[in-house]
Design an enzyme around this catalytic site. Structure first.
Site, PDB file in Angstrom:
ATOM      1  N   TYR A  93       8.255  13.716  -5.350  1.00 12.74           N
ATOM      2  CA  TYR A  93       8.435  14.645  -4.167  1.00 12.74           C
ATOM      3  C   TYR A  93       8.358  15.918  -4.905  1.00 12.74           C
ATOM      4  O   TYR A  93       8.258  17.154  -4.323  1.00 12.74           O
ATOM      5  CB  TYR A  93       9.187  14.310  -3.031  1.00 12.74           C
ATOM      6  CG  TYR A  93       8.764  13.249  -2.442  1.00 12.74           C
ATOM      7  CD1 TYR A  93       7.415  13.266  -1.747  1.00 12.74           C
ATOM      8  CD2 TYR A  93       9.599  12.100  -2.217  1.00 12.74           C
ATOM      9  CE1 TYR A  93       7.080  12.231  -0.613  1.00 12.74           C
ATOM     10  CE2 TYR A  93       8.957  10.888  -1.082  1.00 12.74           C
ATOM     11  CZ  TYR A  93       7.909  11.132  -0.593  1.00 12.74           C
ATOM     12  OH  TYR A  93       7.383  10.166   0.491  1.00 12.74           O
ATOM     13  N   TYR A 470       3.835  12.499   6.509  1.00 13.16           N
ATOM     14  CA  TYR A 470       5.113  12.795   6.933  1.00 13.16           C
ATOM     15  C   TYR A 470       5.936  13.447   5.937  1.00 13.16           C
ATOM     16  O   TYR A 470       7.022  13.958   6.371  1.00 13.16           O
ATOM     17  CB  TYR A 470       5.892  11.620   7.573  1.00 13.16           C
ATOM     18  CG  TYR A 470       6.782  10.588   6.414  1.00 13.16           C
ATOM     19  CD1 TYR A 470       6.214   9.888   5.456  1.00 13.16           C
ATOM     20  CD2 TYR A 470       8.089  10.996   6.364  1.00 13.16           C
ATOM     21  CE1 TYR A 470       6.882   9.509   4.707  1.00 13.16           C
ATOM     22  CE2 TYR A 470       8.925  10.553   5.498  1.00 13.16           C
ATOM     23  CZ  TYR A 470       8.309   9.442   4.724  1.00 13.16           C
ATOM     24  OH  TYR A 470       9.122   9.069   3.599  1.00 13.16           O
ATOM     25  N   ARG A 471       5.655  13.615   4.699  1.00  9.34           N
ATOM     26  CA  ARG A 471       6.520  14.230   3.804  1.00  9.34           C
ATOM     27  C   ARG A 471       5.557  14.458   2.381  1.00  9.34           C
ATOM     28  O   ARG A 471       4.608  13.229   2.548  1.00  9.34           O
ATOM     29  CB  ARG A 471       7.440  13.299   3.454  1.00  9.34           C
ATOM     30  CG  ARG A 471       8.619  13.900   2.521  1.00  9.34           C
ATOM     31  CD  ARG A 471       9.529  12.628   2.233  1.00  9.34           C
ATOM     32  NE  ARG A 471      10.726  12.954   1.337  1.00  9.34           N
ATOM     33  CZ  ARG A 471      11.732  12.285   0.882  1.00  9.34           C
ATOM     34  NH1 ARG A 471      11.610  11.113   1.046  1.00  9.34           N
ATOM     35  NH2 ARG A 471      12.782  12.609   0.230  1.00  9.34           N
TER      36      ARG A 471
END
Ligand code: ADP
Length: 514
Positions: A93, A470-471
């Site tokens: 991420y 969602y992310r």
């Protein structure tokens, strides 16, 4: 030639000199890093963009709330942007690197106190630098009957960073933000906000009642850049007297429809109380196998190769992991229900600890479902090799037809550019987080390009079909923000302007800037 490896956007070298000098005065020389070598751990990501895009200008390590209050004062004075991280293990991420080149990383790992663990009320209050391993050890050393819920790369990550980025775990408390209670936040103004019951000076209910009075604020400090979270309350699960992890294997890719239809009622009624995982064949294989052992051709690994691999290694096309918790009597009742549901299928292979006790993939999942530490998921990085990974994470309804459609879309788009579908579904309650690991070799420019293009295309096609992530990693924050529409974006921006008028906190996080 600048003496800095990068500078914050719009900040001159002389202005930055002044900011750095003030940071050194507050934190001491050793806690202000500016050389290329010192910053190497803060610029390396697994993303399909050059590491230079995420090169910080400095990394500074605060030791206390008061340090942070002083730091935001300096940042406002010189308009220097800071990117807070807690344990910085947000692999796939963005890791410990900032969202944009030139931002100063505010590393909070020195703030690692476990302030309280309450075994009667089953909660903990922790600082940003506390790791899951640290909290786990604390609980075990004191023999407290409490279980954690941790994400897959658990030991080195931490509950605060994971929860504020809305990560998930695999126990009945797996939706981490849902099971958090009470935050302390340093705002861009230097004010210290305690949310909910924390506003009452002598309150002892900050970690037991989430809502307080008036608008509920905790949510706006997750996946956002509205404040620096310095304390977080998390609820811990009372250790159950018994625990029964199990695995159900299915042989065909299209079986995902039947699996989800079978699980949904069990999950919504909480017969199965934890975040069930449905993992695809490659995800499962990566625990012990490398791609090159089975396939050296170009293009996506062919279905027949995968089928052969699965057969030889006792892996399903889909592998369902779930667990039952409670007294032995409760577990027996619920186990009979689970067996009856899955037993209706001719295809489901129902397995327990008895058959799979030593199987590494099973051990890894069983550990996660009881909040025990391991790093087995890093096996994924060996599947293809080369250190590239970006999580594509659309939300799906817990409906079989939806999951099959999403899986086929992702597989088709990845296949166009020779990448494999490595996916799993994590069943929330009524939703599934569909997690696709876009794995690629970061040292091969063609694969980097392919990975970026696949991610972008998946985002576009999934959005067109009504699915949202969602992310997301720091290379795609704006694109995902865009997919949620102009009204949400404009509200986010208004809140940003009100709370952080100089835009010093993590500009660009979740696509939010002043
Ligand atoms: P982990 O190591 O648990 O994966 P990180 O420390 O990398 O978590 O944090 C993930 C992301 O969450 C960071 O990139 C940052 O955007 C945000 N974040 C982390 N800690 C804080 C904090 N204390 N306050 C505000 N945002 C934070």
């Amino acid at each position: 030639m600048s003496k800095y490896v990068a500078l914050p956007k719009g900040v001159s070298e002389t202005t930055f000199d002044k900011a750095i000098a003030e940071f050194r005065k507050i934190l001491g020389e050793a806690n202000v890093l500016t050389s290329g070598a010192q910053l190497a751990p803060y610029s390396k990501t697994m993303l399909a963009v050059p590491d230079g895009d995420k090169q910080p200008s400095a990394a500074i390590m605060a030791g206390s709330v008061e340090d942070i209050q002083k730091i935001v004062g300096v940042c406002n004075k010189y308009k220097v942007p800071i990117w807070p991280i807690s344990t910085g293990k947000n692999l796939g991420y963005g890791s410990a690197a900032p969202g944009e080149r030139g931002q100063v990383v505010l590393d909070l790992k020195r703030m690692n106190r476990i302030i309280e663990v309450n075994a009667d009320l089953c909660y903990a209050l922790v600082e940003p630098g506390v790791t899951y391993q640290q909290l786990h050890d604390y609980i075990r050393e004191r023999n407290l009957p409490l279980w954690l819920s941790c994400p897959a790369p658990s030991a080195i990550a931490g509950p605060l960073g994971n929860t504020v980025d809305r990560g998930v775990g695999y126990t009945p408390y797996g939706e981490h933000f849902l099971f958090s209670c009470g935050m302390e936040v340093v705002l861009a103004t230097g004010e210290v906000l305690r949310t909910g019951m924390g506003g009452i000076p002598k309150s002892n209910t900050w970690q037991v009642f989430k809502w307080g009075y008036g608008p509920y604020l905790d949510g706006i400090f997750t996946q956002s850049n509205y404040g620096i979270v310095t304390k977080l309350g998390i609820w811990l699960m009372p250790a159950p007297p018994a625990f029964k992890p199990f695995c159900i294997r299915y042989p065909d890719e299209t079986d995902i429809v039947e699996i989800v239809e079978t699980i949904r009622p069990l999950r919504i009624a909480m017969i199965i109380p934890n975040a069930v995982v449905i993992s695809s064949a490659i995800w499962e294989a990566a625990a012990t196998i490398r791609r090159s052992q089975y396939y050296s051709g170009t293009g996506q690994i062919p279905d027949e190769v995968l089928r052969d691999l699965a057969k030889k290694n006792g892996i399903g096309a889909w592998n369902v992991y779930a667990a039952l918790y409670g007294s032995p009597e409760q577990i027996e009742v619920n186990w009979n229900i689970v067996k009856a549901f899955f037993g209706k299928s001719k295809k489901a292979e129902i397995l327990t600890e008895k058959e799979l006790g030593d199987n590494p993939a099973f051990r890894y999942r069983a550990d996660l479902m009881r909040g025990d530490m391991n790093l087995q998921e890093f096996g994924l990085y060996n599947w293809r090799g080369g250190g590239g990974s970006m999580w594509f994470a659309p939300v799906s309804q817990a409906m079989g037809s939806e999951t099959l459609k999403q899986m086929q879309m992702a597989k088709r788009i990845l296949g166009k550019r020779g990448l494999d579908y490595v996916g799993e579904f994590i069943v929330g309650w009524r939703d599934m987080h569909h997690i696709v690991d876009v794995l690629f070799d970061k040292s091969d420019p063609a694969e980097v390009k392919a990975a970026y293009a696949c991610f972008e295309e998946m985002l576009k096609e999934f959005t067109a079909e009504g699915y949202g992530n969602y992310r997301v990693n720091t290379a795609f924050m704006d694109k995902v923000a865009e997919s949620y529409g102009p009204v949400q974006r404009s509200v986010f921006r208004k809140i940003k302007k009100a709370l952080d008028p100089n835009g010093i906190l993590a500009p660009g996080k979740s696509g939010i800037r002043i």
